[in-house]
Scaffold this motif. Structure first.
Motif, PDB file in Angstrom:
ATOM      1  N   VAL A   1       0.797  13.257   8.221  1.00  0.00           N
ATOM      2  CA  VAL A   1       1.277  13.781   7.025  1.00  0.00           C
ATOM      3  C   VAL A   1       2.777  14.087   6.979  1.00  0.00           C
ATOM      4  N   GLY A   2       3.737  13.512   5.907  1.00  0.00           N
ATOM      5  CA  GLY A   2       4.944  13.748   5.946  1.00  0.00           C
ATOM      6  C   GLY A   2       5.693  12.367   6.436  1.00  0.00           C
ATOM      7  N   GLY A   3       4.770  11.288   7.157  1.00  0.00           N
ATOM      8  CA  GLY A   3       5.196  10.129   7.466  1.00  0.00           C
ATOM      9  C   GLY A   3       5.047   9.233   6.254  1.00  0.00           C
ATOM     10  N   SER A   4       4.870   7.887   6.626  1.00  0.00           N
ATOM     11  CA  SER A   4       4.645   6.899   5.573  1.00  0.00           C
ATOM     12  C   SER A   4       3.641   5.874   5.836  1.00  0.00           C
ATOM     13  N   LEU A   5       3.283   5.256   4.822  1.00  0.00           N
ATOM     14  CA  LEU A   5       2.195   4.239   5.028  1.00  0.00           C
ATOM     15  C   LEU A   5       3.238   2.890   4.735  1.00  0.00           C
ATOM     16  N   TYR A   6       3.342   2.148   5.819  1.00  0.00           N
ATOM     17  CA  TYR A   6       4.194   0.788   5.655  1.00  0.00           C
ATOM     18  C   TYR A   6       3.285  -0.370   5.361  1.00  0.00           C
TER      19      TYR A   6
END
Length: 130
Positions: free
Chosen positions: A43-48
């Motif tokens: 959470v707070g990261g990204s889905l690449y």
């Protein structure tokens, strides 16, 4: 430093296909059977997103919600951020991606030119040419 996920953009043939999926959505969700073990770090990261063996874009992850049928929704911001393409092998489901290995965002107005197809970029990288 947040942790990221990678996922194949199933059915998308290009960045424009994926962008079309995001257009007009108030929020984006992906359903998965199992919540990532390290979901709190994600959470707070990204889905690449991976298309044709290359990471081409990312979507920020806002959280996880359990569905009525026991599955999990990965909640994403309804925007797609283009990144400098890097080769990535195809895989099933999602995989973790650390920040130091994640591609950089394409800046507003930056021309990324013609990107090499993912398979070709991987072969050239193995040969030490890229």
């Amino acid at each position: 430093m947040p942790l990221n996920l990678t996922k194949i953009a199933f059915g998308a043939k290009s960045y424009d296909d994926l962008a079309g999926w995001f257009e007009g959505r108030g929020g984006a969700r992906l359903t998965t059977r199992n919540r990532p073990t390290r979901h709190e770090e994600v959470v707070g990261g990204s889905l690449y997103w991976i298309i044709n063996h290359a990471i081409v874009a990312r979507s920020p992850i806002t959280g996880f919600v359990k569905t009525d049928d026991g599955r999990w929704d990965i909640c994403l911001e309804p925007r797609l951020i283009r990144v400098h393409q890097i080769p990535k092998r195809a895989h099933q489901g999602w995989r973790y991606l650390t920040e130091d290995k994640a591609p950089k965002d394409v800046a507003d107005g930056e021309d990324i030119g013609d990107a090499l197809p993912g398979k070709l970029a991987m072969k050239l990288e193995r040969l030490g040419l890229v």
